[in-house]
Motif scaffolding. Structure first.
Motif, PDB file in Angstrom:
ATOM      1  N   VAL A  76     -21.036 -41.876 -59.118  1.00 16.12           N
ATOM      2  CA  VAL A  76     -22.140 -42.343 -59.954  1.00 16.12           C
ATOM      3  C   VAL A  76     -23.246 -42.928 -59.084  1.00 16.12           C
ATOM      4  CG1 VAL A  76     -20.595 -42.813 -61.884  1.00 16.12           C
ATOM      5  CG2 VAL A  76     -21.173 -44.656 -60.306  1.00 16.12           C
ATOM      6  N   GLY A  77     -24.470 -42.893 -59.617  1.00 14.12           N
ATOM      7  CA  GLY A  77     -25.598 -43.434 -58.870  1.00 14.12           C
ATOM      8  C   GLY A  77     -26.692 -43.916 -59.787  1.00 14.12           C
ATOM      9  N   GLN A  78     -27.351 -44.982 -59.387  1.00 19.12           N
ATOM     10  CA  GLN A  78     -28.391 -45.582 -60.215  1.00 19.12           C
ATOM     11  C   GLN A  78     -29.775 -45.036 -59.892  1.00 19.12           C
ATOM     12  OE1 GLN A  78     -27.763 -49.677 -61.224  1.00 19.12           O
ATOM     13  NE2 GLN A  78     -29.950 -50.172 -61.104  1.00 19.12           N
ATOM     14  N   ALA A  79     -29.974 -44.492 -58.683  1.00 20.52           N
ATOM     15  CA  ALA A  79     -31.306 -44.038 -58.292  1.00 20.52           C
ATOM     16  C   ALA A  79     -31.800 -42.901 -59.182  1.00 20.52           C
ATOM     17  CB  ALA A  79     -31.295 -43.600 -56.826  1.00 20.52           C
ATOM     18  N   ASP A  80     -30.910 -41.968 -59.515  1.00 21.20           N
ATOM     19  CA  ASP A  80     -31.254 -40.838 -60.385  1.00 21.20           C
ATOM     20  C   ASP A  80     -30.340 -40.828 -61.599  1.00 21.20           C
ATOM     21  OD1 ASP A  80     -33.381 -39.707 -59.023  1.00 21.20           O
ATOM     22  OD2 ASP A  80     -32.086 -38.568 -57.681  1.00 21.20           O
ATOM     23  N   PHE A  81     -30.169 -41.979 -62.247  1.00 22.61           N
ATOM     24  CA  PHE A  81     -29.107 -42.074 -63.263  1.00 22.61           C
ATOM     25  C   PHE A  81     -29.453 -41.396 -64.577  1.00 22.61           C
ATOM     26  CE2 PHE A  81     -29.751 -45.456 -66.579  1.00 22.61           C
ATOM     27  CZ  PHE A  81     -31.059 -45.781 -66.282  1.00 22.61           C
ATOM     28  N   SER A  82     -30.712 -40.971 -64.754  1.00 19.89           N
ATOM     29  CA  SER A  82     -31.107 -40.105 -65.875  1.00 19.89           C
ATOM     30  C   SER A  82     -30.828 -40.700 -67.256  1.00 19.89           C
ATOM     31  CB  SER A  82     -30.410 -38.741 -65.752  1.00 19.89           C
ATOM     32  OG  SER A  82     -30.721 -38.117 -64.535  1.00 19.89           O
ATOM     33  N   GLY A  83     -30.758 -42.006 -67.337  1.00 15.07           N
ATOM     34  CA  GLY A  83     -30.549 -42.620 -68.648  1.00 15.07           C
ATOM     35  C   GLY A  83     -29.106 -42.831 -69.035  1.00 15.07           C
ATOM     36  N   TYR A  84     -28.164 -42.576 -68.126  1.00 18.36           N
ATOM     37  CA  TYR A  84     -26.752 -42.776 -68.414  1.00 18.36           C
ATOM     38  C   TYR A  84     -26.371 -44.220 -68.077  1.00 18.36           C
ATOM     39  CZ  TYR A  84     -26.560 -37.661 -68.399  1.00 18.36           C
ATOM     40  OH  TYR A  84     -26.777 -36.335 -68.670  1.00 18.36           O
ATOM     41  N   PRO A  85     -26.057 -45.052 -69.057  1.00 17.94           N
ATOM     42  CA  PRO A  85     -25.792 -46.461 -68.771  1.00 17.94           C
ATOM     43  C   PRO A  85     -24.545 -46.690 -67.919  1.00 17.94           C
ATOM     44  CG  PRO A  85     -25.316 -45.951 -71.071  1.00 17.94           C
ATOM     45  CD  PRO A  85     -26.016 -44.759 -70.505  1.00 17.94           C
ATOM     46  N   ASP A  86     -23.589 -45.760 -67.962  1.00 19.29           N
ATOM     47  CA  ASP A  86     -22.350 -45.967 -67.203  1.00 19.29           C
ATOM     48  C   ASP A  86     -22.448 -45.474 -65.764  1.00 19.29           C
ATOM     49  OD1 ASP A  86     -22.402 -43.281 -67.797  1.00 19.29           O
ATOM     50  OD2 ASP A  86     -20.407 -43.184 -68.687  1.00 19.29           O
ATOM     51  N   CYS A  87     -23.678 -45.251 -65.288  1.00 16.29           N
ATOM     52  CA  CYS A  87     -23.884 -44.943 -63.872  1.00 16.29           C
ATOM     53  C   CYS A  87     -24.493 -46.125 -63.127  1.00 16.29           C
ATOM     54  CB  CYS A  87     -24.802 -43.726 -63.719  1.00 16.29           C
ATOM     55  SG  CYS A  87     -24.041 -42.165 -64.196  1.00 16.29           S
ATOM     56  N   ARG A  88     -24.743 -47.212 -63.835  1.00 22.51           N
ATOM     57  CA  ARG A  88     -25.422 -48.351 -63.232  1.00 22.51           C
ATOM     58  C   ARG A  88     -24.474 -49.226 -62.408  1.00 22.51           C
ATOM     59  NH1 ARG A  88     -28.230 -50.631 -68.599  1.00 22.51           N
ATOM     60  NH2 ARG A  88     -26.048 -50.392 -69.241  1.00 22.51           N
ATOM     61  N   ASN A  89     -25.027 -49.853 -61.390  1.00 20.89           N
ATOM     62  CA  ASN A  89     -24.231 -50.702 -60.512  1.00 20.89           C
ATOM     63  C   ASN A  89     -23.613 -51.877 -61.255  1.00 20.89           C
ATOM     64  OD1 ASN A  89     -23.364 -51.235 -57.723  1.00 20.89           O
ATOM     65  ND2 ASN A  89     -24.618 -53.069 -57.904  1.00 20.89           N
ATOM     66  N   ASP A  90     -24.351 -52.471 -62.186  1.00 17.38           N
ATOM     67  CA  ASP A  90     -23.820 -53.603 -62.959  1.00 17.38           C
ATOM     68  C   ASP A  90     -22.559 -53.201 -63.720  1.00 17.38           C
ATOM     69  OD1 ASP A  90     -25.802 -55.245 -62.075  1.00 17.38           O
ATOM     70  OD2 ASP A  90     -26.970 -55.226 -63.926  1.00 17.38           O
ATOM     71  N   PHE A  91     -22.564 -51.992 -64.269  1.00 20.37           N
ATOM     72  CA  PHE A  91     -21.388 -51.517 -64.994  1.00 20.37           C
ATOM     73  C   PHE A  91     -20.201 -51.378 -64.052  1.00 20.37           C
ATOM     74  CE2 PHE A  91     -18.897 -47.607 -65.609  1.00 20.37           C
ATOM     75  CZ  PHE A  91     -18.085 -48.047 -66.641  1.00 20.37           C
ATOM     76  N   ILE A  92     -20.409 -50.780 -62.888  1.00 19.99           N
ATOM     77  CA  ILE A  92     -19.307 -50.576 -61.936  1.00 19.99           C
ATOM     78  C   ILE A  92     -18.728 -51.915 -61.492  1.00 19.99           C
ATOM     79  CG2 ILE A  92     -18.696 -49.715 -59.639  1.00 19.99           C
ATOM     80  CD1 ILE A  92     -19.015 -47.505 -61.695  1.00 19.99           C
ATOM     81  N   LEU A  93     -19.576 -52.871 -61.175  1.00 22.91           N
ATOM     82  CA  LEU A  93     -19.090 -54.192 -60.761  1.00 22.91           C
ATOM     83  C   LEU A  93     -18.294 -54.857 -61.884  1.00 22.91           C
ATOM     84  CD1 LEU A  93     -22.254 -55.555 -58.900  1.00 22.91           C
ATOM     85  CD2 LEU A  93     -20.158 -54.636 -57.873  1.00 22.91           C
ATOM     86  N   SER A  94     -18.786 -54.736 -63.102  1.00 21.58           N
ATOM     87  CA  SER A  94     -18.099 -55.316 -64.247  1.00 21.58           C
ATOM     88  C   SER A  94     -16.742 -54.663 -64.468  1.00 21.58           C
ATOM     89  CB  SER A  94     -18.971 -55.172 -65.502  1.00 21.58           C
ATOM     90  OG  SER A  94     -18.272 -55.588 -66.649  1.00 21.58           O
TER      91      SER A  94
END
Length: 219
Positions: A123-141
């Motif tokens: 997963v990646g946030q730079a080109d996450f295309s609107g997918y909330p479960d690709c964000r860094n905050d989600f992964i850390l959580s």
């Protein structure tokens, strides 16, 4: 190299394939896990099998087709067309709600049973295309939640988190797997291997990134 085992959540696409070979360079033993979640294009799993075999990595595939029954989206429904432009007011219809959370949760269960502490996902946030479960905050959580829920120390690695597609192509090149990623992965939402259909959002993002990377090499 870390003298520990890692488990890669693997789909046979550009990002997870790059992560698979990244993991091989960073961990002493690597396994991969993939899910048959009712995706409309089984060619993804065929690509995953082939790439894992070439890499000499054991791939475990599990059925999770209930996911496609719980939510309507263009990646599990044959009746929905893939949107070729990102909507302004909502995520694209290729979002499979909860997919990354479920994949990583099942991967964590599998990993604990085998003494694996390291999970790798593309997963990646730079080109996450609107997918909330690709964000860094989600992964850390989720990392924290998995540690608490199973009383086990996991580390979720996201080597692509802050890389755009051009930088991901660069990483594949540096890992020596550019040809495999170009020709053998399935990133296309319409299930076309390699270069893809050329017009779905995944292909446009992938191909634009490749063009930008190749141009940067010439500069």
């Amino acid at each position: 190299m870390i003298a520990e085992k890692a488990l890669v959540v693997f789909s046979g696409g550009q990002d997870s394939t790059t992560c698979l070979f990244w993991a091989q360079q960073h961990f002493s033993e690597v396994q991969a896990i993939a899910f048959d979640y009712g995706q409309r294009h089984k060619i993804e799993l065929e690509a995953a099998r082939s790439i894992a075999e070439k890499a000499g990595i054991q791939l475990h595939i599990f059925r999770m087709d209930l996911l496609g029954q719980l939510t309507q989206n263009a990646l599990t429904s044959q009746e929905m067309e893939v949107e070729e432009a990102k909507p302004e007011d909502r995520p694209p219809n290729t979002l499979v709600e909860g997919r990354n959370m479920l994949f990583l949760t099942y991967a964590a269960i599998f990993a604990k049973a085998r003494g694996i502490h390291h999970l790798v996902t593309g997963v990646g946030q730079a080109d996450f295309s609107g997918y909330p479960d690709c964000r860094n905050d989600f992964i850390l959580s989720l990392n924290s939640t998995l540690n608490l829920s199973m009383d086990y120390d996991y580390t979720i690695h996201t080597p692509l988190m802050w890389k755009d597609k051009a930088a991901i192509w660069q990483l594949a090149d540096e890992l020596g797997v550019m040809e495999i990623v170009q020709n053998e992965t399935v990133t296309c939402y319409n299930g076309v291997k390699g270069k893809g259909c050329g017009h779905c959002p995944a292909c446009m993002l992938r191909n634009r990134g490749l063009e930008n990377y190749l141009n940067s090499k010439k500069a």
